[in-house]
Design a protein around this motif. Structure first.
Motif, PDB file in Angstrom:
ATOM      1  N   UNK A  73    -113.428   1.053  30.549  1.00  0.00           N
ATOM      2  CA  UNK A  73    -112.277   1.456  29.749  1.00  0.00           C
ATOM      3  C   UNK A  73    -111.686   0.248  29.026  1.00  0.00           C
ATOM      4  N   UNK A  74    -110.843   0.510  28.047  1.00  0.00           N
ATOM      5  CA  UNK A  74    -110.203  -0.574  27.295  1.00  0.00           C
ATOM      6  C   UNK A  74    -109.288  -1.399  28.185  1.00  0.00           C
ATOM      7  N   UNK A  75    -108.654  -0.732  29.160  1.00  0.00           N
ATOM      8  CA  UNK A  75    -107.784  -1.461  30.075  1.00  0.00           C
ATOM      9  C   UNK A  75    -108.594  -2.422  30.929  1.00  0.00           C
ATOM     10  N   UNK A  76    -109.755  -1.975  31.398  1.00  0.00           N
ATOM     11  CA  UNK A  76    -110.607  -2.841  32.193  1.00  0.00           C
ATOM     12  C   UNK A  76    -111.145  -4.012  31.371  1.00  0.00           C
ATOM     13  N   UNK A  77    -111.532  -3.734  30.142  1.00  0.00           N
ATOM     14  CA  UNK A  77    -112.038  -4.818  29.281  1.00  0.00           C
ATOM     15  C   UNK A  77    -110.953  -5.838  28.994  1.00  0.00           C
ATOM     16  N   UNK A  78    -109.723  -5.374  28.753  1.00  0.00           N
ATOM     17  CA  UNK A  78    -108.624  -6.311  28.501  1.00  0.00           C
ATOM     18  C   UNK A  78    -108.336  -7.154  29.732  1.00  0.00           C
ATOM     19  N   UNK A  79    -108.388  -6.528  30.922  1.00  0.00           N
ATOM     20  CA  UNK A  79    -108.151  -7.275  32.150  1.00  0.00           C
ATOM     21  C   UNK A  79    -109.240  -8.329  32.378  1.00  0.00           C
ATOM     22  N   UNK A  80    -110.494  -7.947  32.077  1.00  0.00           N
ATOM     23  CA  UNK A  80    -111.589  -8.904  32.246  1.00  0.00           C
ATOM     24  C   UNK A  80    -111.421 -10.090  31.302  1.00  0.00           C
ATOM     25  N   UNK A  81    -111.056  -9.850  30.048  1.00  0.00           N
ATOM     26  CA  UNK A  81    -110.863 -10.936  29.094  1.00  0.00           C
ATOM     27  C   UNK A  81    -109.689 -11.826  29.502  1.00  0.00           C
ATOM     28  N   UNK A  82    -108.668 -11.197  30.046  1.00  0.00           N
ATOM     29  CA  UNK A  82    -107.475 -11.969  30.391  1.00  0.00           C
ATOM     30  C   UNK A  82    -107.673 -12.841  31.619  1.00  0.00           C
ATOM     31  N   UNK A  83    -108.276 -12.290  32.664  1.00  0.00           N
ATOM     32  CA  UNK A  83    -108.258 -12.970  33.964  1.00  0.00           C
ATOM     33  C   UNK A  83    -109.618 -13.429  34.463  1.00  0.00           C
ATOM     34  N   UNK A  84    -110.735 -12.891  33.935  1.00  0.00           N
ATOM     35  CA  UNK A  84    -112.018 -13.143  34.577  1.00  0.00           C
ATOM     36  C   UNK A  84    -113.081 -13.736  33.645  1.00  0.00           C
ATOM     37  N   UNK A  85    -112.849 -13.753  32.319  1.00  0.00           N
ATOM     38  CA  UNK A  85    -113.899 -14.233  31.419  1.00  0.00           C
ATOM     39  C   UNK A  85    -114.155 -15.726  31.599  1.00  0.00           C
ATOM     40  N   UNK A  86    -113.081 -16.498  31.640  1.00  0.00           N
ATOM     41  CA  UNK A  86    -113.258 -17.949  31.822  1.00  0.00           C
ATOM     42  C   UNK A  86    -113.889 -18.244  33.176  1.00  0.00           C
ATOM     43  N   UNK A  87    -113.483 -17.513  34.238  1.00  0.00           N
ATOM     44  CA  UNK A  87    -114.086 -17.713  35.554  1.00  0.00           C
ATOM     45  C   UNK A  87    -115.579 -17.422  35.519  1.00  0.00           C
TER      46      UNK A  87
END
Length: 820
Positions: A53-67
């Motif tokens: 979902x868009x909410x999940x994608x936004x959360x991944x970009x915000x908190x987990x992409x750099x990790x």
């Protein structure tokens, strides 16, 4: 427990990413590895077929992409990576860096750029337009609000990418990362972001240009404005020609450039645009709303800096004149330029290149036909500028400055047209004068001149043809060999003075350049030829020569002036030396004149120290400073004498014993007058004058003074006054031994060497016994710790001389005690 509605997607994303990390860290099955990487990719897919979902994608970009990217960087050496095919590595591994938020990917890539794989991915990052996506994301302000520290770090990475890659990769650096390729690409990406901004504004979407403006400013302040604006300026000039949205975007871009970077952006822009109209379309009325921009455009580019081409002057002044709101600033600029050009202090103390630059600015817009009548200064101001400025320029001793004043004066008089009279000067044409005169004509005014000169050239060639036409068969002198007249010289109308008083009178009152030059060339010979006549006028002539300036551009003027003053000192030593040493500390002398005094005193002392060998022929020195080549017949020599000398020089004679008589002893002419050179220069050194502060900022004069005193001390070896001179010199230099200027410290150490070399060893122990230990400690410290290599070497030499002198004295005392 009750949870917020958004907590569940956050938890699901966190658990899924953690499971992928565990699989990648522990599993050896290629299928599991591929599945974990594909799961991470699902959070970056934006298509309608995305499994998240868009909410999940936004959360991944915000908190987990750099990790995720950092995890991949730390597992670059994992065994399972080698099990993937090249296609799988490109799609699943590289794709994670090329799909997510570009700012996070760039920061992670810059941290691991040393590995070859990250180099390849960084190249793909740049070639796929991800920099444009990064800039565009900040224009839309769609990303999370970042901190100022993070934004500054990102700006630093974008701008300094060539430096980072060069430091990490060394000789393995890629061409794409070199400044010549990277910064034009960055400029193209900024243009892409601006183009998207224009389209978004037309569609009704608000945008921000703050980050793009900061990127542009930081690139320019780091010295890459030429590479970046060479790409951006032509494109912006074309886009703003007919599109008002582009103009608004450009104006907003320049307004958002931080103040500390505004100057570098504007100076690069005025050099990159094609004309003043393009500059006006790009920056608009920025000069009216931004104080820093106003200072750069109206003051710094015109009056403080002078490294730019004439085209920059035309662009700046044309920009100010193109709009009615900017023309009040143009009036202020033109007044400042005219006042600076006419300022006598500026003529004397500013570099010649800057004066030429100001003259170009004055002629280009005040006098050219492009200047609007509303901004042309009143006639009274132009007249005042012409009279004052011309006088200041024509009084200068520099030929280029005088010529500059003549050209500008002619142009001013032609513009004012007072009673139909125009000034006309005679001067040699060169590139500078031609460029200044070209500013008076419109840009298309070169064609008539070319057409006018063409017939004259044709006429001249036709006349030459008529002269060489084969119609002169009756001329019977065609076969005669022409006489070689290349060595002939024009007979001078003026003759050099034969008496010293006539020479002095000419140097004081004559305005004839030829007579002044002839008098200066024979002055040294007349001084040395008649000692009694010289002593009557020696001080007066020295004063005249000391204040003399090269108003007529005499060739070899410095050497002729110096040789005459040296001859005056040698001929009438005490009177002239007393005058010069007193004038050294007097008011109203330039630093150059004070240095000249020290130099002629040094040369005179060296000449007095040397023994007299035969009679000095001053005409030899005079001939050396001229261009005249004497004709062989002017000084005839018998050919038999020439042949005899040549035979004598080629003949070898074998003799026993001494072949030459011992050198005849001659009196030392310097020793009796050494005190007259030395002690007056030690007086008044600690009294700062109005224009002369020896112990303050005039380091050059202080260093030269100490070196001169050291030389006087060195020449006084074996003189009765040497011991007194040595004690006084050590007391003088002791106060400045730790001076900040290395030239002063070198002079101090040279003076100390001279004292130890010239002062009798018995006097060192008797007169300086209390200071020797402290002096030796200071020299040892200098030899070890002084940052200047010459100072260290001089300190070592001084220690050697001191130890040698003390050892000699102690051995002499032991020998006397043994005899007694």
């Amino acid at each position: 427990a009750h949870r917020e509605p958004s907590e569940a997607p956050r938890r699901d994303v966190r658990l899924a990413v953690g499971q992928c990390f565990r699989t990648l860290a522990t599993s050896t099955d290629t299928k599991d590895i591929v599945a974990a990487l594909q799961t991470l990719h699902f959070y970056l897919d934006e298509g309608p077929e995305s499994r998240t979902t868009s909410v999940q994608r936004a959360e991944f970009r915000r908190a987990h992409f750099t990790r995720t990217l950092q995890f991949l960087v730390s597992n670059i050496q994992a065994d399972w990576l080698a099990g993937l095919t090249i296609a799988q590595q490109t799609e699943l591994w590289d794709g994670l860096f090329l799909k997510g938020p570009p700012e996070q990917a760039l920061l992670v890539l810059m941290e691991g750029i040393g590995e070859l794989r990250w180099v390849v991915i960084t190249e793909k990052f740049l070639l796929s337009g991800r920099l444009a996506d990064l800039l565009w994301s900040y224009c839309l302000e769609t990303g999370p609000s970042d901190s100022p520290q993070l934004r500054e770090t990102l700006l630093g990475r974008i701008v300094a990418l060539p430096d980072v890659t060069a430091n990490r990769l060394h000789l393995k650096n890629k061409p794409l990362f070199l400044p010549q390729q990277y910064y034009p690409r960055l400029a193209t990406e900024m243009l892409t972001a601006l183009e998207r901004t224009c389209q978004a504004l037309k569609d009704g979407t608000d945008c921000s240009l703050t980050f793009v403006a900061q990127t542009l400013g930081k690139v320019c302040i780091q010295g890459h404005s030429g590479l970046v604006l060479a790409v951006m300026a032509p494109r912006l000039s074309v886009c703003t020609l007919s599109d008002m949205v582009w103009q608004r975007v450009c104006w907003k871009l320049l307004q958002n450039v931080p103040q500390r970077w505004m100057e570098s952006v504007l100076t690069g822009l005025v050099q990159a645009v094609s004309g003043s109209d393009a500059l006006g379309r790009i920056i608009g009325n920025l000069v009216l709303t931004n104080k820093k921009a106003q200072f750069v455009i109206t003051h710094k580019l015109l009056l403080l800096q002078y490294k730019y081409e004439t085209q920059v002057l035309r662009i700046v002044l044309g920009y100010l004149a193109a709009d009615t709101e900017r023309r009040p600033l143009l009036i202020q600029v033109l007044q400042s330029v005219s006042q600076t050009w006419a300022n006598p202090s500026a003529v004397k103390h500013t570099p010649l290149e800057q004066q030429l630059y100001v003259s170009k600015a004055l002629l280009d817009h005040i006098l050219s036909c492009r200047a609007p009548l509303s901004v042309v200064p009143p006639l009274s101001e132009l007249l005042q500028c012409m009279l004052g400025g011309m006088q200041s320029h024509l009084d200068s001793s520099v030929v280029r400055i005088r010529r500059m004043g003549m050209v500008v004066g002619e142009c001013l008089s032609s513009r004012m047209d007072l009673n139909k009279t125009k000034l006309k000067f005679e001067y040699d044409q060169d590139e500078e004068t031609q460029e200044l005169l070209s500013l008076m004509t419109p840009m298309t005014g070169d064609e008539p001149e070319t057409s006018e000169t063409t017939p004259s050239i044709q006429n001249a060639s036709s006349q030459n043809k008529s002269r060489t036409a084969p119609d002169s068969d009756l001329d019977s002198d065609d076969e005669l060999t022409p006489y070689d007249m290349s060595g002939d010289q024009e007979i001078s109308k003026a003759s050099p003075p034969r008496y010293l008083r006539d020479c002095l009178e000419t140097l004081i009152s004559s305005e004839d350049p030829l007579r002044v030059e002839l008098s200066l060339r024979v002055a040294e010979g007349l001084v040395r030829k008649n000692v009694f006549a010289t002593r009557e006028v020696s001080v007066q002539l020295t004063k005249v020569i000391l204040h003399m300036e090269d108003k007529y551009s005499i060739k070899g003027f410095p050497s002729l002036r110096q040789a005459t003053m040296v001859a005056l000192i040698v001929t009438d030593c005490i009177s002239v030396t007393q005058f010069l040493t007193t004038e050294f500390y007097s008011l109203n002398y330039s630093l150059r004149q004070r240095l000249d005094i020290l130099e002629v005193l040094t040369l005179a002392a060296q000449e007095l120290y040397k023994p007299i060998i035969g009679k000095r022929n001053p005409s030899v020195g005079i001939a050396a400073g001229t261009d005249l080549t004497p004709y062989p017949g002017d000084n005839p020599v018998e050919w038999r004498e020439v042949v005899e000398k040549r035979i004598q020089s080629k003949t070898k004679r074998l003799r026993k014993g001494a072949t030459q008589p011992p050198a005849q002893a001659t009196p030392n002419r310097y020793a009796p007058v050494a005190g007259h050179f030395f002690f007056p220069l030690l007086s008044n050194y600690d009294k700062p004058q109005v224009t002369f502060d020896l112990l303050g900022g005039d380091h050059l004069v202080l260093g030269r003074l100490i070196h001169t005193l050291g030389l006087f001390m060195h020449l006084a070896v074996n003189a009765p006054i040497a011991a007194q001179m040595g004690c006084a010199l050590l007391d003088f230099v002791w106060a400045v031994r730790y001076h900040v200027d290395q030239m002063v410290r070198r002079g101090v150490l040279f003076a100390v060497c001279s004292v130890f070399l010239s002062m009798p060893s018995e006097n060192l122990l008797v007169d300086l016994s209390d200071q020797l230990f402290e002096t030796r400690t200071w020299l040892a410290d200098v030899a070890e710790e002084d940052p200047d290599a010459d100072c260290r070497n001089l300190a070592i030499q001084s220690l050697v001389l001191l130890d040698k002198s003390l050892k000699k004295q102690l051995q002499g005392q032991q020998a006397l005690s043994m005899e007694s």
